[in-house]
Design an enzyme around this catalytic site. Structure first.
Site, mmCIF file in Angstrom:
data_model
loop_
_atom_site.group_PDB
_atom_site.id
_atom_site.type_symbol
_atom_site.label_atom_id
_atom_site.label_comp_id
_atom_site.label_asym_id
_atom_site.label_seq_id
_atom_site.Cartn_x
_atom_site.Cartn_y
_atom_site.Cartn_z
ATOM 1 C CG PHE A 80 4.804 0.123 -5.868
ATOM 2 C CD1 PHE A 80 4.824 1.304 -6.586
ATOM 3 C CD2 PHE A 80 5.348 0.125 -4.588
ATOM 4 C CE1 PHE A 80 5.368 2.457 -6.043
ATOM 5 C CE2 PHE A 80 5.888 1.275 -4.032
ATOM 6 C CZ PHE A 80 5.892 2.445 -4.763
ATOM 7 C CD GLU A 127 6.532 -11.972 -3.738
ATOM 8 O OE1 GLU A 127 5.409 -12.364 -3.369
ATOM 9 O OE2 GLU A 127 6.857 -10.780 -3.775
ATOM 10 C CD GLU A 178 -2.758 -1.266 2.435
ATOM 11 O OE1 GLU A 178 -2.675 -0.379 3.316
ATOM 12 O OE2 GLU A 178 -3.607 -2.159 2.435
ATOM 13 N N PRO A 179 0.292 2.399 -0.246
ATOM 14 C CG PRO A 179 -1.018 4.083 -1.190
ATOM 15 C CD PRO A 179 -1.092 2.673 -0.675
ATOM 16 N N GLY A 239 10.739 -8.007 -0.785
ATOM 17 C CA GLY A 239 11.617 -8.125 0.392
ATOM 18 C C GLY A 239 12.946 -7.479 0.076
ATOM 19 N N GLY A 263 30.327 2.930 -23.888
ATOM 20 C CA GLY A 263 29.197 3.800 -24.265
ATOM 21 C C GLY A 263 28.026 3.003 -24.811
ATOM 22 C CD GLU A 296 18.485 -2.343 2.709
ATOM 23 O OE1 GLU A 296 17.516 -2.845 2.111
ATOM 24 O OE2 GLU A 296 19.304 -1.584 2.148
HETATM 25 C C1 LIG Z 1 8.197 -2.718 -9.950
HETATM 26 C C2 LIG Z 1 7.583 -3.154 -8.669
HETATM 27 C C3 LIG Z 1 6.644 -4.176 -8.678
HETATM 28 C C4 LIG Z 1 6.014 -4.562 -7.486
HETATM 29 N N1 LIG Z 1 5.028 -5.539 -7.530
HETATM 30 C C5 LIG Z 1 4.285 -5.769 -6.408
HETATM 31 C C6 LIG Z 1 3.139 -6.624 -6.449
HETATM 32 O O1 LIG Z 1 2.829 -7.215 -7.485
HETATM 33 N N2 LIG Z 1 2.395 -6.773 -5.324
HETATM 34 C C7 LIG Z 1 2.724 -6.152 -4.151
HETATM 35 O O2 LIG Z 1 2.001 -6.324 -3.180
HETATM 36 N N3 LIG Z 1 3.818 -5.350 -4.073
HETATM 37 C C8 LIG Z 1 4.598 -5.139 -5.173
HETATM 38 N N4 LIG Z 1 5.703 -4.313 -5.109
HETATM 39 C C9 LIG Z 1 6.058 -3.718 -3.824
HETATM 40 C C10 LIG Z 1 7.396 -4.171 -3.269
HETATM 41 O O3 LIG Z 1 7.349 -5.481 -2.796
HETATM 42 C C11 LIG Z 1 7.794 -3.128 -2.218
HETATM 43 O O4 LIG Z 1 8.169 -1.959 -2.945
HETATM 44 C C12 LIG Z 1 8.924 -3.579 -1.334
HETATM 45 O O5 LIG Z 1 8.473 -4.592 -0.476
HETATM 46 C C13 LIG Z 1 9.468 -2.396 -0.484
HETATM 47 O O6 LIG Z 1 8.417 -1.726 0.132
HETATM 48 P P1 LIG Z 1 8.328 -0.134 0.033
HETATM 49 O O7 LIG Z 1 8.445 0.236 -1.387
HETATM 50 O O8 LIG Z 1 7.100 0.312 0.753
HETATM 51 O O9 LIG Z 1 9.598 0.386 0.778
HETATM 52 P P2 LIG Z 1 9.730 0.698 2.348
HETATM 53 O O10 LIG Z 1 9.106 -0.399 3.134
HETATM 54 O O11 LIG Z 1 9.259 2.079 2.589
HETATM 55 O O12 LIG Z 1 11.292 0.629 2.517
HETATM 56 C C14 LIG Z 1 12.144 1.549 1.823
HETATM 57 C C15 LIG Z 1 13.564 1.073 1.947
HETATM 58 O O13 LIG Z 1 13.952 1.112 3.313
HETATM 59 C C16 LIG Z 1 14.798 0.041 3.621
HETATM 60 N N5 LIG Z 1 14.197 -0.743 4.708
HETATM 61 C C17 LIG Z 1 12.910 -1.145 4.841
HETATM 62 N N6 LIG Z 1 12.751 -1.874 5.966
HETATM 63 C C18 LIG Z 1 13.965 -1.897 6.578
HETATM 64 C C19 LIG Z 1 14.452 -2.482 7.766
HETATM 65 N N7 LIG Z 1 13.651 -3.221 8.575
HETATM 66 N N8 LIG Z 1 15.751 -2.281 8.089
HETATM 67 C C20 LIG Z 1 16.571 -1.567 7.286
HETATM 68 N N9 LIG Z 1 16.161 -1.011 6.129
HETATM 69 C C21 LIG Z 1 14.881 -1.164 5.787
HETATM 70 C C22 LIG Z 1 14.986 -0.784 2.342
HETATM 71 O O14 LIG Z 1 16.170 -0.378 1.703
HETATM 72 C C23 LIG Z 1 13.786 -0.392 1.516
HETATM 73 O O15 LIG Z 1 14.022 -0.510 0.122
HETATM 74 C C24 LIG Z 1 6.373 -3.950 -6.272
HETATM 75 C C25 LIG Z 1 7.347 -2.927 -6.266
HETATM 76 C C26 LIG Z 1 7.939 -2.542 -7.438
HETATM 77 C C27 LIG Z 1 8.946 -1.423 -7.398
#
Ligand SMILES: Cc1cc2nc3c(=O)[nH]c(=O)nc-3n(C[C@H](O)[C@H](O)[C@H](O)COP(=O)(O)OP(=O)(O)OC[C@H]3O[C@@H](n4cnc5c(N)ncnc54)[C@H](O)[C@@H]3O)c2cc1C
Length: 389
Positions: free
Chosen positions: A167, A254, A138-139, A376, A352, A379
């Site tokens: 996403f 997954e 979710e957002p 996942g 290039g 981190e």
């Molecule tokens: C192209 C794409 C396709 C996707 N497809 C799907 C889908 O089909 N269905 C679905 O449900 N989701 C989907 N996702 C979501 C994806 O699984 C999430 O983006 C991912 O789990 C990270 O969540 P977030 O983007 O909210 O990042 P956040 O949870 O906000 O985390 C941001 C960053 O903080 C760091 N971080 C987070 N937690 C920790 C921690 N505990 N300790 C240290 N560092 C941490 C990591 O570097 C992480 O990348 C997709 C995402 C993308 C970009």
């Protein structure tokens, strides 16, 4: 690089002649039906349904599913070999379109679905007529699944869903959405989430525009909104309030598929780069004659082969029914980072040309970036390992 004769790499005790035959079948399919056409899919932003139906007809969408519903009934190792073979493709967006359907979304249905749900949906899923998406993120909640806010309220014979998802791969073109929502407002995090099957076209489900991404351009990714979306009570998947545990269980499948993507892309990139540096001349000799170049590539081949053998080992642990959250988390972390390391170096050695949109290396470099984030983040995976160390 000739994708019709896949490099089977180092032998592995886990790989059988049937696995090698499956690799070759997939390689022929990629060379004939995907590689020559997928540039236009990148432009249109999705994979044509006819291609997915063709794969369904070939039996590639039901590898581990029961023959009762049209599946092949093979084990997790075979499905992993499929994921890796598919990931030799130079279009990550195509690969993820398929693997979300086979290894990330439809397993929710298969692991928790009732007989009635399986009879209604699974044959179409396996034939490639019903494409699936999984909607958890979710957002305001990605890595932290417990924090999702979408809400499902029981109202007579229906559940009423409200909330938004972010996403979502296959989000625009899927027919079935496997959706996580909170069902018990009084219970905390993990114990209040349930999974639902939501059919495309259900009133109150709004599919947003396709999101613009760095890579995976032929994979459609969307935002979904549920606004008083009424779904039949029968579309609850599994037991109420056990959805969090179902999500965690399916994350294993997954993450293995995403790791297979990392390994497959790394192998393809290294193959392309070895060919390139043998051909390309600078300072009077082939780039390959520079020790620094061939040794860097040799080290990356060694790391990729190590990750690949670990991938097979994790597949074997799954087939044995062993608890392997620690190993799969290690694997996902290693493979996601390795794919990025390999692609960075391969792009570098293409000079290039590696920065040009017309090259497979440039595309794979963009496609690999998300492998250490999605499904996942590294981190989060390392914390799963640390918790179990
Ligand atoms: C192209 C794409 C396709 C996707 N497809 C799907 C889908 O089909 N269905 C679905 O449900 N989701 C989907 N996702 C979501 C994806 O699984 C999430 O983006 C991912 O789990 C990270 O969540 P977030 O983007 O909210 O990042 P956040 O949870 O906000 O985390 C941001 C960053 O903080 C760091 N971080 C987070 N937690 C920790 C921690 N505990 N300790 C240290 N560092 C941490 C990591 O570097 C992480 O990348 C997709 C995402 C993308 C970009």
């Amino acid at each position: 690089m000739d994708l019709t004769t896949p490099d089977n790499g180092m032998e592995s005790v886990y790989i059988t002649p049937e696995h090698v035959a499956l690799r070759e079948q997939v390689a022929r399919f990629l060379a004939r039906e995907v590689e020559p056409h997928a540039e236009s899919w990148e432009e249109q932003g999705f994979v044509p349904r006819a291609v997915l139906r063709q794969m369904g007809a070939m039996g590639l969408f039901g590898i581990t599913y029961s023959p009762e519903y049209g599946g092949v009934g093979a084990d997790a190792m075979t499905s992993l070999v499929f994921a890796e073979a598919l990931s030799r493709c130079t279009f990550g967006g195509f690969v993820v379109t398929v693997l979300v359907h086979t290894d990330m979304a439809s397993p929710h249905l298969v692991h928790a679905g009732s007989t009635a749900q399986l009879e209604r949906y699974l044959p179409g899923v396996i034939r490639g007529e019903l494409i699936t998406a999984v909607a958890i993120t979710e957002p305001d909640a990605g890595s932290d699944v417990r924090a999702i806010r979408s809400r499902a309220r029981r109202d007579g014979d229906h559940w009423v869903l409200n909330g938004s998802k972010m996403f979502i791969t296959n989000g625009v073109h899927a027919d079935l959405y496997l959706v996580a929502a909170r069902t018990d407002p009084d219970a905390k995090g993990a114990r209040s989430i349930s999974m639902f099957v939501v059919e495309k076209g259900t009133p109150g489900l709004r599919v947003g525009r396709a999101l613009k991404k760095t890579g995976w351009l032929c994979s459609d990714t969307a935002e979904l909104a549920f606004e008083d979306c009424r779904i039949p009570a029968d579309n609850l998947l599994g037991q109420e309030n056990t959805g969090f545990y179902a999500v965690m269980k399916n994350f294993q499948t997954e993450r293995i598929a995403l790791a297979a993507m990392g390994v497959g892309h790394a192998m393809t990139a290294l193959g392309l780069t070895l060919e390139y540096v043998r051909r390309r001349k600078a300072f009077g000799a082939a780039l390959y004659d520079k020790q620094v170049i061939r040794q860097r590539l040799a080290m990356l081949q060694a790391k990729t082969e190590a990750a690949r053998q670990f991938l097979y080992h994790c597949g074997w642990l799954v087939t044995q029914g062993r608890d392997c959250v620690r190993e799969v988390s290690m694997l996902k972390a290693v493979a996601g980072e390795l794919a990025n390391e390999v692609l960075y170096t391969c792009q570098q050695f293409h000079g290039g040309m590696g920065y040009m949109r017309e090259t497979a290396i440039e595309r794979l470099t963009r496609d690999a970036r998300v492998l250490s984030i999605g499904g996942g983040a590294t981190e989060v995976m390392l914390d799963e390992v640390a918790k179990r160390s």
